[in-house]
Design a protein around this motif. Structure first.
Motif, PDB file in Angstrom:
ATOM      1  N   PHE A 179       0.836  -1.199   0.000  1.00 32.94           N
ATOM      2  CA  PHE A 179       0.000   0.000   0.000  1.00 32.94           C
ATOM      3  C   PHE A 179       0.874   1.255   0.000  1.00 32.94           C
ATOM      4  O   PHE A 179       0.689   2.153  -0.828  1.00 32.94           O
ATOM      5  N   PHE A 180       1.818   1.312   0.915  1.00 36.33           N
ATOM      6  CA  PHE A 180       2.649   2.510   1.008  1.00 36.33           C
ATOM      7  C   PHE A 180       3.579   2.668  -0.193  1.00 36.33           C
ATOM      8  O   PHE A 180       3.763   3.778  -0.700  1.00 36.33           O
ATOM      9  N   LEU A 181       4.148   1.581  -0.677  1.00 37.56           N
ATOM     10  CA  LEU A 181       5.012   1.666  -1.857  1.00 37.56           C
ATOM     11  C   LEU A 181       4.227   2.118  -3.088  1.00 37.56           C
ATOM     12  O   LEU A 181       4.680   2.987  -3.844  1.00 37.56           O
ATOM     13  N   ASN A 182       3.046   1.537  -3.287  1.00 37.88           N
ATOM     14  CA  ASN A 182       2.240   1.946  -4.432  1.00 37.88           C
ATOM     15  C   ASN A 182       1.720   3.369  -4.287  1.00 37.88           C
ATOM     16  O   ASN A 182       1.646   4.109  -5.264  1.00 37.88           O
ATOM     17  N   THR A 183       1.373   3.754  -3.076  1.00 41.08           N
ATOM     18  CA  THR A 183       0.893   5.120  -2.860  1.00 41.08           C
ATOM     19  C   THR A 183       1.980   6.139  -3.177  1.00 41.08           C
ATOM     20  O   THR A 183       1.765   7.071  -3.942  1.00 41.08           O
ATOM     21  N   TYR A 184       3.157   5.947  -2.588  1.00 43.99           N
ATOM     22  CA  TYR A 184       4.226   6.927  -2.750  1.00 43.99           C
ATOM     23  C   TYR A 184       4.986   6.805  -4.068  1.00 43.99           C
ATOM     24  O   TYR A 184       5.338   7.813  -4.676  1.00 43.99           O
ATOM     25  N   ILE A 185       5.250   5.599  -4.521  1.00 45.09           N
ATOM     26  CA  ILE A 185       6.126   5.414  -5.681  1.00 45.09           C
ATOM     27  C   ILE A 185       5.345   5.260  -6.985  1.00 45.09           C
ATOM     28  O   ILE A 185       5.598   5.981  -7.948  1.00 45.09           O
ATOM     29  N   THR A 186       4.405   4.333  -7.027  1.00 49.22           N
ATOM     30  CA  THR A 186       3.710   4.059  -8.285  1.00 49.22           C
ATOM     31  C   THR A 186       2.748   5.170  -8.674  1.00 49.22           C
ATOM     32  O   THR A 186       2.785   5.663  -9.794  1.00 49.22           O
ATOM     33  N   TYR A 187       1.887   5.571  -7.743  1.00 51.91           N
ATOM     34  CA  TYR A 187       0.833   6.523  -8.080  1.00 51.91           C
ATOM     35  C   TYR A 187       1.079   7.931  -7.559  1.00 51.91           C
ATOM     36  O   TYR A 187       0.339   8.845  -7.908  1.00 51.91           O
ATOM     37  N   ARG A 188       2.089   8.105  -6.732  1.00 48.17           N
ATOM     38  CA  ARG A 188       2.465   9.422  -6.187  1.00 48.17           C
ATOM     39  C   ARG A 188       1.259  10.167  -5.606  1.00 48.17           C
ATOM     40  O   ARG A 188       0.972  11.298  -5.963  1.00 48.17           O
ATOM     41  N   THR A 189       0.549   9.471  -4.723  1.00 51.31           N
ATOM     42  CA  THR A 189      -0.583  10.074  -4.029  1.00 51.31           C
ATOM     43  C   THR A 189      -0.334  10.012  -2.531  1.00 51.31           C
ATOM     44  O   THR A 189       0.544   9.284  -2.073  1.00 51.31           O
ATOM     45  N   LYS A 190      -1.107  10.779  -1.815  1.00 46.34           N
ATOM     46  CA  LYS A 190      -0.996  10.749  -0.363  1.00 46.34           C
ATOM     47  C   LYS A 190      -1.811   9.581   0.185  1.00 46.34           C
ATOM     48  O   LYS A 190      -2.944   9.370  -0.233  1.00 46.34           O
ATOM     49  N   PRO A 191      -1.237   8.850   1.124  1.00 46.22           N
ATOM     50  CA  PRO A 191      -2.035   7.796   1.751  1.00 46.22           C
ATOM     51  C   PRO A 191      -3.100   8.407   2.661  1.00 46.22           C
ATOM     52  O   PRO A 191      -2.855   9.409   3.319  1.00 46.22           O
ATOM     53  N   THR A 192      -4.267   7.823   2.640  1.00 50.10           N
ATOM     54  CA  THR A 192      -5.353   8.239   3.531  1.00 50.10           C
ATOM     55  C   THR A 192      -5.916   6.980   4.187  1.00 50.10           C
ATOM     56  O   THR A 192      -5.696   5.871   3.705  1.00 50.10           O
ATOM     57  N   TRP A 193      -6.645   7.179   5.268  1.00 53.22           N
ATOM     58  CA  TRP A 193      -7.271   6.033   5.921  1.00 53.22           C
ATOM     59  C   TRP A 193      -8.258   5.362   4.986  1.00 53.22           C
ATOM     60  O   TRP A 193      -8.376   4.142   4.958  1.00 53.22           O
ATOM     61  N   ARG A 194      -8.999   6.156   4.212  1.00 50.78           N
ATOM     62  CA  ARG A 194      -9.974   5.585   3.279  1.00 50.78           C
ATOM     63  C   ARG A 194      -9.272   4.690   2.265  1.00 50.78           C
ATOM     64  O   ARG A 194      -9.710   3.563   2.010  1.00 50.78           O
ATOM     65  N   LYS A 195      -8.197   5.177   1.654  1.00 50.17           N
ATOM     66  CA  LYS A 195      -7.438   4.369   0.692  1.00 50.17           C
ATOM     67  C   LYS A 195      -6.869   3.120   1.364  1.00 50.17           C
ATOM     68  O   LYS A 195      -6.886   2.034   0.784  1.00 50.17           O
ATOM     69  N   PHE A 196      -6.355   3.317   2.574  1.00 47.09           N
ATOM     70  CA  PHE A 196      -5.760   2.191   3.306  1.00 47.09           C
ATOM     71  C   PHE A 196      -6.796   1.103   3.574  1.00 47.09           C
ATOM     72  O   PHE A 196      -6.515  -0.081   3.439  1.00 47.09           O
TER      73      PHE A 196
END
Length: 141
Positions: free
Chosen positions: A51-68
């Motif tokens: 989740f964190f790798l895809n959020t930060y590296i692949t899609y360059r988005t901020k992680p949120t509780w909803r996404k998590f």
């Protein structure tokens, strides 16, 4: 097109790192636990990392509780296919417990990819472009 290829390459790199992380965790946990609990724990930990790798590296988005909280839904198919695969390979086919998760993952990749792509891209093509909050609410100056 070039951006999509770069994103696919990043997705693949994250997948390799995630698979390696999962497998190392599985082997470490399997020294103290039976194969299946070791598999489940390693899977959950690697999913959080993914989740964190895809959020930060692949899609360059901020992680949120909803996404998590929604992220595991895209991995549910992978979990079911690989879980059944590990059980079948170990119990019925008598594949080594250290190899079974990798073999099951190979079988799950195309299934997970097709389903994830369908789920994640289906609505994007039908939805109008989202307007940022506040856009268009003020007159132009």
């Amino acid at each position: 097109m070039r951006t999509q290829l770069f994103q696919i390459a990043k997705f693949a790199a994250v997948g390799v790192v995630n698979t390696g992380t999962f497998y190392v965790l599985y082997l470490l946990l399997h020294t103290r636990l039976p194969y299946y609990p070791a598999y489940v724990i390693a899977f959950v930990i690697s999913m959080v990392g993914s989740f964190f790798l895809n959020t930060y590296i692949t899609y360059r988005t901020k992680p949120t509780w909803r996404k998590f909280l929604l992220f595991p839904l895209t991995n549910l198919t992978n979990f079911v296919v690989t879980s059944v695969g590990v059980f079948v390979l170990v119990e019925w086919v008598h594949v080594n417990e250290k190899i079974a998760p990798l073999a099951a993952a190979v079988v799950a990749i195309p299934v997970t990819f097709v389903l994830s792509r369908k789920i994640l891209t289906h609505r994007d093509g039908e939805r109008p472009a989202e307007v940022p909050v506040g856009a268009g609410s003020r007159p132009a100056q």
